[in-house]
Design an enzyme around this catalytic site. Structure first.
Site, mmCIF file in Angstrom:
data_model
loop_
_atom_site.group_PDB
_atom_site.id
_atom_site.type_symbol
_atom_site.label_atom_id
_atom_site.label_comp_id
_atom_site.label_asym_id
_atom_site.label_seq_id
_atom_site.Cartn_x
_atom_site.Cartn_y
_atom_site.Cartn_z
ATOM 1 N NE ARG A 293 -1.863 1.964 3.426
ATOM 2 C CZ ARG A 293 -1.953 1.932 4.743
ATOM 3 N NH1 ARG A 293 -2.362 1.147 5.293
ATOM 4 N NH2 ARG A 293 -1.029 2.775 5.345
ATOM 5 C CG HIS B 47 -6.349 2.711 6.053
ATOM 6 N ND1 HIS B 47 -6.674 1.395 5.656
ATOM 7 C CD2 HIS B 47 -7.382 3.135 6.729
ATOM 8 C CE1 HIS B 47 -7.858 1.016 5.842
ATOM 9 N NE2 HIS B 47 -8.613 1.965 6.525
ATOM 10 C CE1 TYR C 33 0.275 2.921 8.684
ATOM 11 C CE2 TYR C 33 -0.746 4.476 10.001
ATOM 12 C CZ TYR C 33 -0.636 3.729 8.970
ATOM 13 O OH TYR C 33 -1.479 3.820 7.768
HETATM 14 C C1 LIG Z 1 -15.013 -5.182 11.043
HETATM 15 C C2 LIG Z 1 -14.108 -3.887 10.804
HETATM 16 N N1 LIG Z 1 -13.184 -3.645 11.778
HETATM 17 C C3 LIG Z 1 -12.788 -2.375 11.782
HETATM 18 C C4 LIG Z 1 -12.701 -1.662 10.593
HETATM 19 C C5 LIG Z 1 -11.884 -0.474 10.463
HETATM 20 N N2 LIG Z 1 -11.185 -0.770 9.306
HETATM 21 C C6 LIG Z 1 -11.242 -0.299 8.140
HETATM 22 S S1 LIG Z 1 -10.021 -0.804 7.299
HETATM 23 C C7 LIG Z 1 -9.258 -1.501 8.331
HETATM 24 C C8 LIG Z 1 -8.236 -2.141 7.990
HETATM 25 C C9 LIG Z 1 -8.203 -3.632 7.048
HETATM 26 O O1 LIG Z 1 -6.962 -3.820 6.528
HETATM 27 P P1 LIG Z 1 -6.915 -4.983 5.558
HETATM 28 O O2 LIG Z 1 -7.842 -5.958 5.525
HETATM 29 O O3 LIG Z 1 -5.498 -5.340 5.183
HETATM 30 O O4 LIG Z 1 -7.524 -4.279 4.126
HETATM 31 P P2 LIG Z 1 -6.709 -2.688 3.380
HETATM 32 O O5 LIG Z 1 -7.316 -1.661 4.188
HETATM 33 O O6 LIG Z 1 -5.433 -3.033 3.731
HETATM 34 O O7 LIG Z 1 -6.839 -2.771 2.236
HETATM 35 C C10 LIG Z 1 -9.917 -1.291 9.521
HETATM 36 C C11 LIG Z 1 -9.332 -1.880 10.832
HETATM 37 C C12 LIG Z 1 -13.807 -2.168 9.503
HETATM 38 N N3 LIG Z 1 -13.967 -1.327 8.657
HETATM 39 N N4 LIG Z 1 -14.441 -3.291 9.846
#
Ligand SMILES: Cc1ncc(C[n+]2csc(CCOP(=O)(O)OP(=O)(O)O)c2C)c(N)n1
Ligand SMILES: [Mg+2]
Lengths: 326, 363
Positions: free
Chosen positions: B256, B260, B269
């Site tokens: 990435r 985020h 971080y």
């Molecule tokens: C169940 C849930 N917990 C927390 C969040 C807040 N949140 C949004 S994206 C994210 C990280 C997701 O990481 P990943 O699955 O690796 O996907 P990426 O964002 O890297 O594409 C979090 C913790 C959420 N959307 N859904």
């Protein structure tokens, strides 16, 4: 016409719905060969085959999510949980997806489904098997919450729930699964959703209940009749959306209302009903709206369960208290 | 002792970071036009992401999650699908959605805070983006079950992140897909981060792909910055699923490069040095190098493409900004197929609220 228990009426409605609509599927734990822990799906596997009656791995959140995908693809899944206490993991799927798929795609996708499970206490079951979680489900936008209280209403409401194009949570009062037999005509006729049923008309007091509290309410109304008190008994039946009109009409006539439920009081369904009466029916009230409920405590194990659940004496006491206001 | 599993996880790559070939191309990739199509789709995705972030910064769009550096995962996956397959994307797979026919204007409408954006005209059966992480994996299993029951040669493709693989519902869906041999392919977009949590803090498993083994299905890693590898391996798994051979997991290893979301500041971080190092691996430059070396691409074409992308994005932005707002009653009218009678009073109250606010605005 056949005299049926409530659980037999559920099974009859399931079979009816499956026979009339090939997209209706039954899913859950042990719903196949075993016919479900309460035998609600008995015989369905033999009659409709393993592509219509599907035993899933043990995961409640999964099979409600599965139902979202199946529903979006044109199936009508009817999902069974074994007990109330195991319904909670599915709330994520119901809140975040089932109840909003239609709205968030502005009608492009939808997910008709019925999530049905036995609920409530009074059967001396182990821990986590005697819960009344209806308020959790009734709080979810986009999801109907339906609770039958007799074999005939179980049949008619379940058919309605399965035919409905949106998600329905269908809570079955396990305490009266086999308590009474009632004539049920298997004619495929559904009952309306979003409507309360006036089971008994009366002039002096409206007694509101649902599920396994209905027999208690009916008994109370019979007792009170002996005292010259005319009680109107309303079976809420579809907790959400709540048919306020029927409630308000009744209270306009009686001026008094007592609400009975097995769930804890705080933020429970009784509070919602009382709020409706306070905001839209206040001037017809002759007495405070009273609630007879469980307590704000975890459902106790069987030895104390009876005192946790409302019973006839408690309902009578509340009704008499309401009647003291003239 | 019984040996029940011993495994090696394959990591497939065709195109190295420097644009040279690591392995002989799969036959479809010998078609220069096909490679150019993938290249164009990645560049368009990047142009969209860049614009979306800018629109957010200038207050014309809500929070968005850029896919900068991960375009090959989205585009390669979508290119491996057939139109009749169903995509269930997370919130960062706009490259796949665009490739499948969702329009830029529709993406902007959704991220601009309007549900009408998910009522797109393109792939009508595809799911809207899933925001609660991983909760769409069971939906993919449901869609795949529908295909299987109807004996349709279609595949449900679920895209989720490395963080999502820690969730129980994701595993539950994989587990079921394994037992029922569902036509479901999951592409795990391993971009190394779940907001601020690195991949190493999500699981002690050496790869995410190996989680497939416990569910009785194949799991493979691909270089997620190599669109040829993604397209090839995801395609292989999709065709295998279509043929009735069951589900699979493809872990696309990428990075990435962006924050985020626009609400995040990744410098809190992770080191800039780490990010700069990964810029050397990004998917667009390596394919451009390769295409150029093959005589399939040049400066003129690049300029034309960039100009075309800018026009596409600009006209979509104009259409998005010009779109009349939805009636407020939409929020109630689409909840149920038909408005339940007890909800009429709430609808009437909403109508009054609209009038009241309009009055207030006039004063
Ligand atoms: C169940 C849930 N917990 C927390 C969040 C807040 N949140 C949004 S994206 C994210 C990280 C997701 O990481 P990943 O699955 O690796 O996907 P990426 O964002 O890297 O594409 C979090 C913790 C959420 N959307 N859904
Ligand atoms: Mg990630």
């Amino acid at each position: 016409m056949t005299a049926m228990t409530l659980v037999e009426a559920v099974r009859t409605a399931l079979a009816r719905a499956m026979a009339e609509d090939p997209t209706v599927l039954v899913l859950g734990e042990d719903v196949g060969k075993d016919g479900g822990v309460f035998r609600a799906t008995e015989g369905l596997l033999e009659r409709f085959g393993p592509e219509r009656v599907l035993d899933t791995p043990l995961s409640e959140a999964l099979f409600v999510g599965l139902a979202v995908g199946l529903g979006a693809q044109g199936f009508k899944p009817v999902v069974e949980f074994q007990f109330d206490g195991f319904s909670y993991p599915a709330i994520d799927q119901l809140v975040n997806h089932a109840g909003r798929l239609r709205a968030r795609t502005r009608g492009r996708l939808s997910c008709p489904m019925v999530v049905r499970f036995p609920y409530g206490g009074g059967v001396r079951a182990p821990e986590h098997h005697s819960e009344s979680p209806e308020a959790f489900f009734a709080h979810i936008p986009g999801v109907r919450t339906v609770i039958p209280s007799s074999p005939a209403r179980a049949y008619g409401l379940l058919l309605a729930a399965i035919r409905d194009p949106d998600p329905v949570v269908f809570l079955e009062p396990k305490r009266i699964y086999r308590a009474v037999r009632e004539e049920v005509v298997d004619d495929g006729r559904a009952l309306p959703l979003d409507r309360c049923f006036v089971l008994r008309e009366g002039r002096d007091l409206t007694l509101v209940a649902w599920g396994a509290m209905i027999p208690v309410a009916l008994q109370a109304s019979a007792e009170l009749a002996k005292e010259g008190v005319s009680v109107e008994v309303i079976d809420i039946a579809t907790l959400k959306p709540l048919d306020c009109a029927t409630l308000l009409d009744s209270v306009a006539k009686t001026g008094r209302c007592v609400i009975v439920h097995e769930a804890p009081p705080s933020f429970g369904p009784g509070a919602e009903i009382a709020a409706v009466l306070a905001s839209e029916g206040l001037f017809s009230l002759l007495a405070p709206v009273l609630r007879v409920t469980a307590f704000d405590v975890p459902t106790p194990l069987p030895r104390l369960e009876e005192l946790f659940l409302p019973a006839l004496a408690d309902v009578l006491e509340a009704c008499r208290r309401a009647m003291a206001h003239r | 002792m019984v040996e029940v599993a011993s495994f090696r996880i394959e990591r497939i790559q065709y195109l190295r970071a420097d644009g040279t070939l690591a392995a002989p191309l799969p036959p479809w990739a010998e078609d220069g036009e096909e490679l150019v199509r993938l290249y164009r789709a990645m560049v368009l995705t990047r142009a969209y992401d860049t614009k979306a972030v800018n629109l957010q910064r200038t207050g014309r769009l809500g929070t968005v999650a850029s896919s900068l550096g991960q375009e090959a995962v989205a585009v390669g996956t979508a290119a491996a699908m057939r139109p009749q397959d169903v995509l269930l994307p997370s919130f960062r797979e706009q490259g796949a959605m665009l490739y499948r026919g969702v329009r830029i204007e529709e993406l902007l409408t959704f991220w601009g805070g309007d549900e009408r954006g998910s009522n797109w005209s393109g792939p009508r059966e595809d799911f809207p983006v899933c925001i609660p992480v991983g909760t769409h994996a069971p939906h993919a299993a449901g869609v795949a079950t529908a295909f299987k029951l109807r004996r349709e040669p279609r595949v449900a493709v679920c895209m989720l992140g490395d963080g999502a693989t820690s969730k129980g519902d994701v595993y539950e869906a994989w587990n079921l897909a394994g037992v029922w041999r569902l036509p479901m392919v999951t592409v795990v977009n391993n971009n190394q981060w779940a907001i601020s949590v690195p991949r190493s803090a999500q699981t002690a498993a050496a790869t995410l792909a190996q989680k497939a083994i416990a569910c009785g299905m194949p799991g493979v890693q691909v270089d997620g910055n190599d669109v040829i590898a993604v397209r090839e391996v995801v395609g292989r798994m999709i065709e295998r699923a279509r043929a009735g051979e069951g589900p699979a997991i493809v872990e696309a290893v990428t990075y990435r490069l962006s924050d985020h979301t626009t609400a995040d500041d990744a410098r809190r971080y992770r080191d800039d040095a780490e990010v700069s190092a990964h810029w050397k691996e990004e998917p667009i430059a390596r394919l451009r190098t390769f295409l150029t070396a093959r005589g399939l691409w040049d400066k003129d074409k690049e300029e034309q493409l960039l100009a075309w992308c800018a026009r596409e994005v600009e006209s979509a932005v104009e259409a998005y900004l010009a779109r009349a707002p939805a009636p407020a009653t939409d929020m109630i009218d689409y909840v149920f197929a038909e408005l339940p009678a007890p909800m009429r009073a709430q609808r009437a109250e909403l109508v009054r609220r609209v009038a009241r606010r309009a009055e207030g605005a006039e004063r």
